[in-house]
Enzyme design. Structure first.
Site, short mmCIF file in Angstrom:
data_model
loop_
_atom_site.label_atom_id
_atom_site.label_comp_id
_atom_site.label_asym_id
_atom_site.label_seq_id
_atom_site.Cartn_x
_atom_site.Cartn_y
_atom_site.Cartn_z
N GLU A 93 -9.68 -0.17 -13.21
CA GLU A 93 -10.81 -1.12 -13.26
C GLU A 93 -11.34 -1.43 -11.87
OE1 GLU A 93 -12.61 -2.13 -15.69
OE2 GLU A 93 -11.41 -1.42 -17.37
N GLU A 96 -13.47 1.60 -11.02
CA GLU A 96 -14.68 1.71 -11.84
C GLU A 96 -15.71 0.65 -11.49
OE1 GLU A 96 -12.74 3.54 -15.96
OE2 GLU A 96 -13.57 1.53 -15.97
N GLU A 97 -15.27 -0.59 -11.31
CA GLU A 97 -16.21 -1.70 -11.10
C GLU A 97 -16.61 -1.87 -9.64
OE1 GLU A 97 -14.90 -5.36 -12.89
OE2 GLU A 97 -15.18 -4.55 -14.91
N HIS A 119 -21.04 -14.97 -31.67
CA HIS A 119 -21.19 -14.84 -33.12
C HIS A 119 -20.44 -15.93 -33.87
CE1 HIS A 119 -22.90 -11.00 -32.08
NE2 HIS A 119 -21.80 -10.69 -31.43
#
Length: 188
Positions: A93, A96-97, A119
């Protein structure tokens, strides 16, 4: 508890993993997320803009736009996956980030965050954070087109994380700052 770094990949990935088919859940509807407090050799902390706050096409433009618009700065983090250890997921991570390459120094903290879902209902996430010693910041990384990164002192980074009340990531940085201060105190 020290963690030996996994062997670096022969080549760094050019795209982020997507989907939730390999996501780890600690209980029904409780997602496991891992992250890092990325620390440079000079002690500064690397934060990245959230993907929703920096949708521009070039990293330099993303950084400028993020700073100018008071982007939501976050620590690199993302879903733990079943085919990786927690440490491997955290390092993935971070790359990737934020394009960060380095090694995990130590486990830092765990906490649960609960937020109202878009939701309806409550969405729970169990976080595990590690301290990452950053060896390099790559110029291109999988999410470089949609995220900016910025360097902060630990105190500035904490202010940036606290500026967004919906963000519980400040808990990890507070744990790092507290442990760093304790470690720096002379023994009595």
């Amino acid at each position: 508890m020290e963690h030996a770094p996994p062997a670096p990949p022969a080549t760094l990935p050019t795209s982020s993993r997507t989907g939730r088919s390999r996501q780890v859940y600690t209980a029904p509807n409780v997602r496991k997320v891992v992250g890092v407090v990325p620390v440079l050799p000079d002690g500064r902390i690397v934060l990245v803009s959230s993907s929703s706050s920096a949708s521009v096409l070039h990293p330099a433009a993303a950084a400028a736009a993020a700073v100018a618009s008071s982007a939501k700065w976050i620590l690199p983090k993302g879903g733990a996956e079943t085919d990786e250890t927690l440490v491997e997921s955290a390092l993935r991570e971070a790359f990737e980030e934020a394009g960060l390459v380095g090694a995990i120094r130590t486990f830092l903290c765990s906490f649960r965050s609960e937020k109202e879902s878009k939701h309806g209902g409550v969405r729970s996430t169990d976080f595990d954070f590690f301290v990452m010693d950053v060896a390099s910041m790559e110029s291109q990384w999988p999410e470089s087109e949609s995220r900016a990164r910025e360097l902060f002192t630990p105190e500035q980074a904490l202010d940036a994380l606290l500026s967004h009340k919906s963000n519980s990531l400040h808990l990890a940085l507070e744990a790092y700052i507290t442990s760093h201060k304790i470690a720096a105190r002379p023994h009595e």
